[in-house]
Design an enzyme around this catalytic site. Sequence first.
Site, PDB file in Angstrom:
ATOM      1  N   HIS A   1      17.754 -38.607 -49.209  1.00  0.00           N
ATOM      2  CA  HIS A   1      18.094 -40.029 -49.191  1.00  0.00           C
ATOM      3  C   HIS A   1      19.545 -40.301 -48.837  1.00  0.00           C
ATOM      4  CE1 HIS A   1      14.464 -42.169 -50.606  1.00  0.00           C
ATOM      5  NE2 HIS A   1      14.140 -40.932 -50.946  1.00  0.00           N
TER       6      HIS A   1
ATOM      7  N   HIS B   1      17.572 -28.910 -52.174  1.00  0.00           N
ATOM      8  CA  HIS B   1      16.900 -30.208 -52.284  1.00  0.00           C
ATOM      9  C   HIS B   1      15.623 -30.131 -51.460  1.00  0.00           C
ATOM     10  CE1 HIS B   1      17.001 -34.550 -53.169  1.00  0.00           C
ATOM     11  NE2 HIS B   1      16.379 -34.689 -52.022  1.00  0.00           N
TER      12      HIS B   1
ATOM     13  N   HIS C   1      10.446 -34.825 -57.914  1.00  0.00           N
ATOM     14  CA  HIS C   1      10.776 -35.514 -59.166  1.00  0.00           C
ATOM     15  C   HIS C   1       9.894 -35.018 -60.308  1.00  0.00           C
ATOM     16  CE1 HIS C   1      12.820 -39.138 -56.963  1.00  0.00           C
ATOM     17  NE2 HIS C   1      13.221 -37.961 -56.522  1.00  0.00           N
TER      18      HIS C   1
HETATM   19 MN   LIG Z   1      14.771 -37.734 -54.609  1.00  0.00          MN
END
Ligand SMILES: [Mn+2]
Length: 403
Positions: free
Chosen positions: A83, A164, A199
Amino acid sequence: MKFSHLADCHIGGWRDARIRKVSILAFSRAIDISVEKQVDFVLISGDLFNTSVPDINLLKNVVSKLKKLEKNDIPVYIIAGSHDFSPSGKTILEVLEEAGLCTNVVRGEVIEKKLRLKFTIDKKTGAKITGMLGKKGMLERSFYERLDLETLEKESGFKIFMFHSAITELKPKELEKMDSSPISFLPKGFNYYAGGHVHIVEKASIEGYNSIVYPGPTFPNNFSELEKLKMGSFFIYDNGDLQFIPLEIRPVFAISVSADNKTPEQVTHEVLEAIKGEDIKNHIVLIRVGGILASGKTSDVDFRKIFEKLYENHVYFIMRNTYGLKSKEFEEIKVSHSTIDEIEDSLIREHLGRYRPDSWDDRKEEEMAKQLMKILNSEKKDGERVYDYEDRMKEEVGKVFEG
Ligand SMILES: [Mn+2]
């Protein structure tokens, strides 16, 4: 050695101001706890912000927390996530780094077509930290494919790898469609793998890889996540012990009602029954209604009445989800994806190959489409003049085609 591991703060990720505030408070609390517990440093494994150039007010909030860490001599090590990554390279993380408020540990050089990462060494503890940024739709895969693992594995000392990405071996069932890479993409033998992007709360070990950790977002980022996780969280690593730290700012009360073979009145009644006598003051209330009504229209479910009742009970915030609610009177609508990312990904894939230069393959086109969408999604900023905005857009789009 004691450090905090946060990920996926998604500051600015909620449209509604009240819930956005909760998400900022959760991040603030994670920092306050880190200071109280006197950690040596803080890791943020991507998606600190929800966009690469966040709103000034949000930025101010985050800067004040990072400043607090700096005053307490607690360094912050960070990687860009899917993001806060920007194809043009312009992200607010660079500004924060320039201001000395964090260190981006994704550093390296290309040697003989191999990507050789460098370690950032934490002064106080000697911990050696490196990592890989995340991009949308697992576009960081090409970096991993070229990663010089050997040099990383040979290095001695206490090593941390920040990433990530979703790891195929650890992907939960409900995220099956999410792009992922096998654990073998990561260097072996590190002391801690600080994950983000997925998440979930997870700590796992796979042969050759100890302590692979996903701390969960500091605050859930959508309805389903709120339902599932109820609250945000992070981890504190304390000399080999891993402490889970929940971040409950507002409690969540979730109701799920099936409309199958019921009238809209019955559904309304059932939701009202579910909250009767419950102490839901100051709660975030989630109402999910799914199934096929026996009669009437979906809009006949009386949400006005339900909302009135809830606000009488002084709830903090109400969210409803009726994506799965259908009525017999209407054609079924095809909604097979839940997140914006997934919808975008599937639309791009559906249209691949219709128009593109000969030199591009599917993967290249997909990457280009995503980068362009990301750039073209950017609005004119506060105070930015129209022609500056146009120039910026042209420049950023141009860069994509050059690269
Ligand atoms: Mn995220």
